[in-house]
Design an enzyme around this catalytic site. Structure first.
Site, PDB file in Angstrom:
ATOM      1  N   HIS A  68     -38.635 -29.291 -75.459  1.00  0.00           N
ATOM      2  CA  HIS A  68     -39.044 -29.961 -74.199  1.00  0.00           C
ATOM      3  C   HIS A  68     -39.466 -28.738 -73.134  1.00  0.00           C
ATOM      4  O   HIS A  68     -38.742 -27.502 -73.194  1.00  0.00           O
ATOM      5  CB  HIS A  68     -38.113 -30.987 -73.468  1.00  0.00           C
ATOM      6  N   HIS A  86     -37.671 -24.768 -66.925  1.00  0.00           N
ATOM      7  CA  HIS A  86     -37.319 -24.038 -68.097  1.00  0.00           C
ATOM      8  C   HIS A  86     -37.555 -24.549 -69.260  1.00  0.00           C
ATOM      9  O   HIS A  86     -38.470 -25.476 -69.480  1.00  0.00           O
ATOM     10  CB  HIS A  86     -35.535 -24.502 -68.252  1.00  0.00           C
ATOM     11  N   GLU A 101     -33.253 -22.814 -72.335  1.00  0.00           N
ATOM     12  CA  GLU A 101     -32.122 -23.841 -72.868  1.00  0.00           C
ATOM     13  C   GLU A 101     -32.331 -23.570 -74.391  1.00  0.00           C
ATOM     14  O   GLU A 101     -33.322 -23.531 -75.108  1.00  0.00           O
ATOM     15  CB  GLU A 101     -32.528 -25.014 -72.189  1.00  0.00           C
TER      16      GLU A 101
HETATM   17  C1  LIG Z   1     -28.286 -30.362 -69.142  1.00  0.00           C
HETATM   18  C2  LIG Z   1     -29.317 -31.615 -69.278  1.00  0.00           C
HETATM   19  C3  LIG Z   1     -31.007 -31.219 -69.347  1.00  0.00           C
HETATM   20  C4  LIG Z   1     -31.270 -31.110 -70.678  1.00  0.00           C
HETATM   21  O1  LIG Z   1     -32.029 -30.644 -71.161  1.00  0.00           O
HETATM   22  O2  LIG Z   1     -30.322 -31.512 -71.722  1.00  0.00           O
HETATM   23  C5  LIG Z   1     -31.229 -30.032 -68.524  1.00  0.00           C
HETATM   24  O3  LIG Z   1     -32.035 -29.138 -69.057  1.00  0.00           O
HETATM   25  S1  LIG Z   1     -30.480 -29.903 -66.912  1.00  0.00           S
HETATM   26  C6  LIG Z   1     -31.523 -28.590 -66.048  1.00  0.00           C
HETATM   27  C7  LIG Z   1     -30.736 -28.108 -64.913  1.00  0.00           C
HETATM   28  N1  LIG Z   1     -29.498 -27.108 -65.261  1.00  0.00           N
HETATM   29  C8  LIG Z   1     -29.599 -25.850 -65.320  1.00  0.00           C
HETATM   30  O4  LIG Z   1     -30.569 -25.296 -64.841  1.00  0.00           O
HETATM   31  C9  LIG Z   1     -28.217 -25.311 -65.838  1.00  0.00           C
HETATM   32  C10 LIG Z   1     -28.709 -23.645 -65.665  1.00  0.00           C
HETATM   33  N2  LIG Z   1     -29.059 -23.021 -64.583  1.00  0.00           N
HETATM   34  C11 LIG Z   1     -28.350 -22.625 -63.568  1.00  0.00           C
HETATM   35  O5  LIG Z   1     -27.119 -22.094 -64.052  1.00  0.00           O
HETATM   36  C12 LIG Z   1     -28.970 -22.105 -62.355  1.00  0.00           C
HETATM   37  O6  LIG Z   1     -30.100 -22.779 -62.315  1.00  0.00           O
HETATM   38  C13 LIG Z   1     -29.384 -20.628 -62.448  1.00  0.00           C
HETATM   39  C14 LIG Z   1     -28.315 -19.439 -62.555  1.00  0.00           C
HETATM   40  C15 LIG Z   1     -30.328 -20.347 -63.406  1.00  0.00           C
HETATM   41  C16 LIG Z   1     -30.177 -20.416 -61.064  1.00  0.00           C
HETATM   42  O7  LIG Z   1     -29.437 -20.703 -60.067  1.00  0.00           O
HETATM   43  P1  LIG Z   1     -29.779 -20.605 -58.532  1.00  0.00           P
HETATM   44  O8  LIG Z   1     -31.000 -20.821 -58.401  1.00  0.00           O
HETATM   45  O9  LIG Z   1     -28.644 -21.325 -57.672  1.00  0.00           O
HETATM   46  O10 LIG Z   1     -29.448 -19.069 -58.352  1.00  0.00           O
HETATM   47  P2  LIG Z   1     -30.217 -17.713 -57.690  1.00  0.00           P
HETATM   48  O11 LIG Z   1     -31.166 -18.319 -56.660  1.00  0.00           O
HETATM   49  O12 LIG Z   1     -29.274 -16.653 -57.186  1.00  0.00           O
HETATM   50  O13 LIG Z   1     -31.275 -17.507 -58.884  1.00  0.00           O
HETATM   51  C17 LIG Z   1     -30.900 -16.099 -59.476  1.00  0.00           C
HETATM   52  C18 LIG Z   1     -32.130 -15.686 -59.708  1.00  0.00           C
HETATM   53  O14 LIG Z   1     -32.715 -16.400 -60.990  1.00  0.00           O
HETATM   54  C19 LIG Z   1     -34.146 -16.890 -60.541  1.00  0.00           C
HETATM   55  N3  LIG Z   1     -34.372 -18.216 -60.879  1.00  0.00           N
HETATM   56  C20 LIG Z   1     -33.509 -19.274 -60.473  1.00  0.00           C
HETATM   57  N4  LIG Z   1     -33.971 -20.442 -61.301  1.00  0.00           N
HETATM   58  C21 LIG Z   1     -35.026 -20.268 -62.071  1.00  0.00           C
HETATM   59  C22 LIG Z   1     -35.564 -20.834 -63.139  1.00  0.00           C
HETATM   60  N5  LIG Z   1     -35.502 -22.038 -63.282  1.00  0.00           N
HETATM   61  N6  LIG Z   1     -36.716 -20.036 -63.640  1.00  0.00           N
HETATM   62  C23 LIG Z   1     -36.648 -18.663 -63.433  1.00  0.00           C
HETATM   63  N7  LIG Z   1     -36.085 -18.041 -62.578  1.00  0.00           N
HETATM   64  C24 LIG Z   1     -34.966 -18.632 -61.820  1.00  0.00           C
HETATM   65  C25 LIG Z   1     -34.114 -16.799 -59.112  1.00  0.00           C
HETATM   66  O15 LIG Z   1     -35.455 -16.912 -58.476  1.00  0.00           O
HETATM   67  C26 LIG Z   1     -33.200 -15.703 -58.828  1.00  0.00           C
HETATM   68  O16 LIG Z   1     -34.166 -14.478 -58.721  1.00  0.00           O
HETATM   69  P3  LIG Z   1     -34.236 -13.621 -57.729  1.00  0.00           P
HETATM   70  O17 LIG Z   1     -35.440 -12.398 -58.106  1.00  0.00           O
HETATM   71  O18 LIG Z   1     -33.090 -12.621 -57.423  1.00  0.00           O
HETATM   72  O19 LIG Z   1     -34.543 -14.405 -56.414  1.00  0.00           O
HETATM   73 CO   LIG Z   2     -33.491 -29.395 -70.383  1.00  0.00          CO
END
Ligand SMILES: CC[C@H](C(=O)O)C(=O)SCCNC(=O)CCNC(=O)[C@H](O)C(C)(C)COP(=O)(O)OP(=O)(O)OC[C@H]1O[C@@H](n2cnc3c(N)ncnc32)[C@H](O)[C@@H]1OP(=O)(O)O
Ligand SMILES: [Co+2]
Length: 149
Positions: free
Chosen positions: A8, A91, A140
Site C-alpha cells: 500500500h 509512506h 513500512e
Molecule cells: C501501523 C498501521 C498502519 C499500517 O500500515 O499497518 C500504518 O502505516 S500507520 C502509519 C503511521 N505510523 C508511523 O508513521 C510510524 C512511523 N513513523 C514515525 O515514527 C514518525 O512519523 C517519524 C519518526 C518518521 C517522523 O516523526 P516526526 O514527524 O514527529 O519527526 P520529525 O519531524 O523530527 O521528522 C524527522 C525528519 O523526517 C522527516 N519526515 C517525517 N515524516 C516523514 C515522512 N512521512 N516521509 C518523509 N520524511 C518524513 C521530517 O521532515 C524530518 O526531516 P527534516 O529534514 O529533519 O525536517
Molecule cells: Co501503512
C-alpha cells in the site's frame, strides 16, 4: 532479501470523511473500507482498493491506498499533518516473507528501525524504517499474509 509486492501507499489526511468522498467522487473508487481506529498506532485507517482487488483486506491483487488520519495526542503523524496541513503521501509499504529476517537485513545495512515490530492494519507484523535512511521515503515493511484466499 528480495523486493516484495508494494502492498500500500500510505496517505496522511486531515479529514478522513473528506478523503473518502474525494476517492469515491473524484477518483471513482468503488471499494473503500469503513474507517477503523488503531489507537495503539495513533491513527484512524481506511483502505481504498484499486482495481483487480477481491475487496478483502490484505488479499493479493492491486495496491491499496491506505488513508490515515491522526488519532489521539501522541499520533506519529501529527507532526506530518502540522507540516503538511492538506495531508499527502506519507509512506510506502512493501511485503516480505519473514519480518524477523527483514529486520536483521535492514539492521545489517545500518538502517534505523523505528520502534518494535508490531501488528499493522492488515493484521500481520510490521515495522518502519527511518525516511532519512531510505531515500527520504518513510518505509513500512509488512510480513505478507500467508492465509490462502
Ligand atoms: C501501523 C498501521 C498502519 C499500517 O500500515 O499497518 C500504518 O502505516 S500507520 C502509519 C503511521 N505510523 C508511523 O508513521 C510510524 C512511523 N513513523 C514515525 O515514527 C514518525 O512519523 C517519524 C519518526 C518518521 C517522523 O516523526 P516526526 O514527524 O514527529 O519527526 P520529525 O519531524 O523530527 O521528522 C524527522 C525528519 O523526517 C522527516 N519526515 C517525517 N515524516 C516523514 C515522512 N512521512 N516521509 C518523509 N520524511 C518524513 C521530517 O521532515 C524530518 O526531516 P527534516 O529534514 O529533519 O525536517
Ligand atoms: Co501503512
Amino acid at each position: 532479501m528480495k523486493l516484495g509486492r508494494l502492498n500500500h501507499v500510505g496517505v496522511a489526511v486531515p479529514d478522513m470523511q473528506a478523503a473518502i468522498a474525494y476517492y469515491r467522487d473524484v477518483m471513482g473508487a468503488t471499494l473503500i473500507t469503513q474507517p477503523f481506529d488503531m489507537p495503539e498506532q495513533g491513527v484512524k485507517v481506511a483502505f481504498v482498493n484499486t482495481p483487480r482487488q477481491p475487496g478483502a483486506l490484505g488479499t493479493d491483487g492491486g495496491t491499496q491506498i491506505e488513508l490515515i488520519e491522526p488519532l489521539g495526542e501522541t499520533s506519529p503523524i501529527a507532526g506530518f499533518i502540522a507540516k503538511n496541513p492538506a495531508g499527502g503521501q506519507h509512506h510506502l509499504c512493501y511485503e516480505v516473507e519473514d519480518i524477523e529476517a527483514a529486520r536483521e537485513w535492514f539492521t545489517a545495512q545500518g538502517k534505523r528501525i523505528l520502534g518494535p515490530t508490531r501488528i499493522g492494519a492488515h493484521g500481520t507484523p510490521i515495522f518502519f524504517l527511518h525516511p532519512k535512511d531510505m531515500l527520504g521515503q518513510l518505509t513500512e515493511i509488512m510480513e505478507r499474509s500467508h492465509e490462502q484466499h
